[in-house]
Design a protein around this motif. Sequence first.
Motif, PDB file in Angstrom:
ATOM      1  N   ILE A  75       1.882   2.085  10.776  1.00  0.00           N
ATOM      2  CA  ILE A  75       2.379   2.978   9.729  1.00  0.00           C
ATOM      3  C   ILE A  75       1.244   3.365   8.793  1.00  0.00           C
ATOM      4  O   ILE A  75       1.108   4.524   8.391  1.00  0.00           O
ATOM      5  N   HIS A  76       0.374   2.378   8.484  1.00  0.00           N
ATOM      6  CA  HIS A  76      -0.778   2.699   7.633  1.00  0.00           C
ATOM      7  C   HIS A  76      -1.663   3.721   8.330  1.00  0.00           C
ATOM      8  O   HIS A  76      -2.151   4.661   7.699  1.00  0.00           O
ATOM      9  N   VAL A 117       7.611  13.483   3.474  1.00  0.00           N
ATOM     10  CA  VAL A 117       6.870  12.298   3.916  1.00  0.00           C
ATOM     11  C   VAL A 117       6.928  11.221   2.842  1.00  0.00           C
ATOM     12  O   VAL A 117       7.131  10.032   3.140  1.00  0.00           O
ATOM     13  N   THR A 163      -0.913  26.691   8.000  1.00  0.00           N
ATOM     14  CA  THR A 163      -0.233  26.280   9.231  1.00  0.00           C
ATOM     15  C   THR A 163      -0.470  24.806   9.499  1.00  0.00           C
ATOM     16  O   THR A 163       0.438  24.073   9.900  1.00  0.00           O
ATOM     17  N   GLY A 206       4.219  24.512   3.126  1.00  0.00           N
ATOM     18  CA  GLY A 206       3.445  23.373   3.600  1.00  0.00           C
ATOM     19  C   GLY A 206       3.321  22.298   2.552  1.00  0.00           C
ATOM     20  O   GLY A 206       3.457  21.106   2.844  1.00  0.00           O
ATOM     21  N   LEU A 264      -0.922  22.536   7.291  1.00  0.00           N
ATOM     22  CA  LEU A 264      -0.044  21.781   6.392  1.00  0.00           C
ATOM     23  C   LEU A 264       1.391  21.770   6.913  1.00  0.00           C
ATOM     24  O   LEU A 264       2.025  20.716   7.001  1.00  0.00           O
ATOM     25  N   VAL A 265       1.905  22.964   7.254  1.00  0.00           N
ATOM     26  CA  VAL A 265       3.315  23.061   7.644  1.00  0.00           C
ATOM     27  C   VAL A 265       3.566  22.282   8.925  1.00  0.00           C
ATOM     28  O   VAL A 265       4.496  21.475   9.012  1.00  0.00           O
ATOM     29  N   PHE A 288       0.828  -1.202   0.000  1.00  0.00           N
ATOM     30  CA  PHE A 288       0.000   0.000   0.000  1.00  0.00           C
ATOM     31  C   PHE A 288       0.871   1.265   0.000  1.00  0.00           C
ATOM     32  O   PHE A 288       0.707   2.156  -0.833  1.00  0.00           O
ATOM     33  N   ILE A 289       1.840   1.288   0.914  1.00  0.00           N
ATOM     34  CA  ILE A 289       2.686   2.483   1.007  1.00  0.00           C
ATOM     35  C   ILE A 289       3.649   2.544  -0.161  1.00  0.00           C
ATOM     36  O   ILE A 289       3.997   3.620  -0.648  1.00  0.00           O
ATOM     37  N   ILE A 316      13.701  17.999   7.009  1.00  0.00           N
ATOM     38  CA  ILE A 316      13.167  18.703   8.186  1.00  0.00           C
ATOM     39  C   ILE A 316      14.185  19.715   8.692  1.00  0.00           C
ATOM     40  O   ILE A 316      13.848  20.851   9.029  1.00  0.00           O
ATOM     41  N   VAL A 351      -0.311   7.061   7.783  1.00  0.00           N
ATOM     42  CA  VAL A 351      -0.564   7.602   6.448  1.00  0.00           C
ATOM     43  C   VAL A 351      -2.008   8.083   6.330  1.00  0.00           C
ATOM     44  O   VAL A 351      -2.281   9.142   5.758  1.00  0.00           O
ATOM     45  N   TYR A 352      -2.949   7.300   6.916  1.00  0.00           N
ATOM     46  CA  TYR A 352      -4.344   7.746   6.893  1.00  0.00           C
ATOM     47  C   TYR A 352      -4.498   9.055   7.655  1.00  0.00           C
ATOM     48  O   TYR A 352      -5.278   9.940   7.265  1.00  0.00           O
ATOM     49  N   LEU A 385      -2.347  11.345   7.796  1.00  0.00           N
ATOM     50  CA  LEU A 385      -1.896  12.384   6.863  1.00  0.00           C
ATOM     51  C   LEU A 385      -3.064  12.866   6.000  1.00  0.00           C
ATOM     52  O   LEU A 385      -3.298  14.064   5.855  1.00  0.00           O
ATOM     53  N   PHE A 386      -3.839  11.897   5.453  1.00  0.00           N
ATOM     54  CA  PHE A 386      -4.979  12.273   4.612  1.00  0.00           C
ATOM     55  C   PHE A 386      -6.005  13.060   5.417  1.00  0.00           C
ATOM     56  O   PHE A 386      -6.563  14.046   4.944  1.00  0.00           O
ATOM     57  N   LEU A 395       6.095   9.116  12.296  1.00  0.00           N
ATOM     58  CA  LEU A 395       6.700   8.028  11.523  1.00  0.00           C
ATOM     59  C   LEU A 395       8.040   7.634  12.119  1.00  0.00           C
ATOM     60  O   LEU A 395       8.331   6.446  12.301  1.00  0.00           O
ATOM     61  N   PHE A 396       8.854   8.655  12.466  1.00  0.00           N
ATOM     62  CA  PHE A 396      10.154   8.371  13.076  1.00  0.00           C
ATOM     63  C   PHE A 396       9.970   7.616  14.383  1.00  0.00           C
ATOM     64  O   PHE A 396      10.661   6.631  14.650  1.00  0.00           O
ATOM     65  N   PHE A 424       3.729  30.696   2.426  1.00  0.00           N
ATOM     66  CA  PHE A 424       3.545  29.791   3.563  1.00  0.00           C
ATOM     67  C   PHE A 424       2.896  28.497   3.099  1.00  0.00           C
ATOM     68  O   PHE A 424       3.292  27.400   3.497  1.00  0.00           O
ATOM     69  N   VAL A 472       1.393  18.160   8.646  1.00  0.00           N
ATOM     70  CA  VAL A 472       1.853  17.276   7.570  1.00  0.00           C
ATOM     71  C   VAL A 472       3.371  17.222   7.538  1.00  0.00           C
ATOM     72  O   VAL A 472       3.980  16.154   7.462  1.00  0.00           O
ATOM     73  N   GLY A 473       4.016  18.405   7.613  1.00  0.00           N
ATOM     74  CA  GLY A 473       5.466  18.430   7.493  1.00  0.00           C
ATOM     75  C   GLY A 473       6.173  18.041   8.768  1.00  0.00           C
ATOM     76  O   GLY A 473       7.272  17.501   8.727  1.00  0.00           O
ATOM     77  N   SER A 522       6.410  20.230   1.971  1.00  0.00           N
ATOM     78  CA  SER A 522       6.811  19.341   3.069  1.00  0.00           C
ATOM     79  C   SER A 522       6.203  17.958   2.909  1.00  0.00           C
ATOM     80  O   SER A 522       6.645  17.013   3.559  1.00  0.00           O
ATOM     81  N   VAL A 524       3.495  14.453  11.390  1.00  0.00           N
ATOM     82  CA  VAL A 524       3.393  13.119  10.774  1.00  0.00           C
ATOM     83  C   VAL A 524       4.781  12.500  10.618  1.00  0.00           C
ATOM     84  O   VAL A 524       4.977  11.312  10.905  1.00  0.00           O
ATOM     85  N   VAL A 525       5.757  13.321  10.204  1.00  0.00           N
ATOM     86  CA  VAL A 525       7.116  12.793  10.064  1.00  0.00           C
ATOM     87  C   VAL A 525       7.659  12.360  11.423  1.00  0.00           C
ATOM     88  O   VAL A 525       8.298  11.306  11.559  1.00  0.00           O
ATOM     89  N   PHE A 574      10.352   9.549   2.816  1.00  0.00           N
ATOM     90  CA  PHE A 574      10.499   8.715   4.013  1.00  0.00           C
ATOM     91  C   PHE A 574       9.723   7.412   3.861  1.00  0.00           C
ATOM     92  O   PHE A 574      10.246   6.327   4.115  1.00  0.00           O
ATOM     93  N   LEU A 575       8.444   7.532   3.414  1.00  0.00           N
ATOM     94  CA  LEU A 575       7.620   6.333   3.264  1.00  0.00           C
ATOM     95  C   LEU A 575       8.164   5.431   2.160  1.00  0.00           C
ATOM     96  O   LEU A 575       8.096   4.207   2.269  1.00  0.00           O
TER      97      LEU A 575
END
Lengths: 369, 183
Positions: B30-31, A140, B58, A133, B60-61, A93-94, A166, B34-35, B37-38, B72-73, A129, B64-65, A136, B68-69, A143-144
């Motif tokens: 992990i899935h 992800v 904001t 976003g 998003l930045v 999936f990923i 990052i 990702v969800y 993220l959506f 994941l880490f 801005f 999401v940026g 970025s 989420v990362v 990384f994925l």
Amino acid sequence: MNETIVSYLGETLGYSFNWAGTLAIFFIASLVLASIMALIGGLGTYAERKISADIQMRYGPNRVGPYGILQFLADGVKMLLKEDCIPRDSDRFIFKLSPMLCLVGVLASLAVLPTSSGFILANLNVGIFYLLGATSVVGVGIFLGGYSSNSKWAMLGGMRGAAQIISYEVPVTLTILSIVLIAGGLSMNTLVGGQGAFPNDWYIFHNPFSFIGFFVYFIGSLAETNRAPFDIPEAESELVSGYHTEFSGMRFAFFALSEYIEVFVLCAIAAALFLGGYNIPFGLQEHGLLGQLLQLAVFFTKSFFLYYVVIWIRWTLPRMRVDHLMILCWKYLTPIALLNLVGTAVWMYCFDGKSFYMILKQLFVASGQ
Amino acid sequence: MNMFLMIIFTLSAFLAVGGALSVAFAKNLIHACVYLLFSLIGVAGLYLTLGAEFVAATQLVVYVGGVVVLLLFAIMLTGGSNLHHVTSRFGLESTPLMGNLRTYIMGIVTALLLIAVLCNVLQGSISASAVVESKFSSTVEQIGVKLVTDHILAFEISSVLLLGALVGAAIIARPYRSSETEN
């Protein structure tokens, strides 16, 4: 000031669009822009090979089409026809999702790309801005991609990529913030409109801090797009090919395409923020369509020049080590960017927002009297 | 609300709610990430339809940026896909498995709290009864001015908190240096 391409067309044609028209225009405009950017990405691979060949005294691709210019189409056909390999133990999936995430992030950032004063998809009042976003999402995706391949090299590459992106977002964002201080707004048209057509009106020569800021931004954007000398996420000598080791065919092409388009986007933003963007002299922008086309030409010339510099740097400088990369970011670029931010604020306060050139001019005028 | 906004709203709402449901029902962490993220992108779209571009960007930045990362880490460094078999050296489950009594109690308490907060918020907006009419007109300037005038105390407190977090992170990340080795 035009909010979106729809309102610009509406003003020019004297016609107000309903929701279906708005949707259709957005759809067509996005399609056109994405196609042009895909073309630029494809030609970017050709330019990369030709320029690298030039630097290394080789010929480069010269079989397909005149001067080999159709090489990227041949590559694209090859990518399409390749077998779509997915490793058995990968996270399917990923694995399928991550190249798309990369491309989506880059294409989403095109919405605010200030190609000319009229041809901008959406002049959001938080344009720059939003762009930060949207790009970025690419981190992800990388990384994925590294994670889902279930391979050591890809994993290491993905983790390096995410950490690098990052980290380098910090100096890049701080530098952009110092330019926002000068312009007094986040929208792309405000940022570009505050500059002039000639270098003395560009923000790079506005004050000493923004001059340093340009280089901080440029180095940071090189690292954010994983370009050499910062391409440790895909370092061939250590990691086979990094986060896209296991990808083949179109999935690999998505990664490559998103990288080349992102390089172009960040070069375009550098041109828009520091090098005057689409501004043209002598009031030529008043001449309707001709003015718009001239603005497009100026904008793309500046962006392509920076694109050339990026490729030039890649084939000139050796790759940095991981720890050196992080030291460069956190111990040098980030403090410099912070200093720039404070310095710009002080400059704007002390000199009432005047640029270096304006102060010199005032001094000359005052001494003449 | 015109049709264009309606379409964007519907898409964003489906993305947000569908993403959130998928997070809750995903077996793989992990899935789920990702969800998430959506779902967060969907929420950003909802802000956009309300006219709050700054909040959307904001979202998003930061989420999401950044978040989420970070998630994941965190997942990656604590085990990955075979999370269910991880036990500490004392034979205890080092991560609480989903579906035992403890997690159910935690989930119910959180859900009740969230419902209470939501009821309060919804009550306010229903009694005001002009939500659809009064579009958010929060531009960047307005947010900035509000931050350094009305909400200066919260702004300063959060900045001190963030500075503390930064210093803490720097101290944690410092390598332990014994006296005989340098660098």
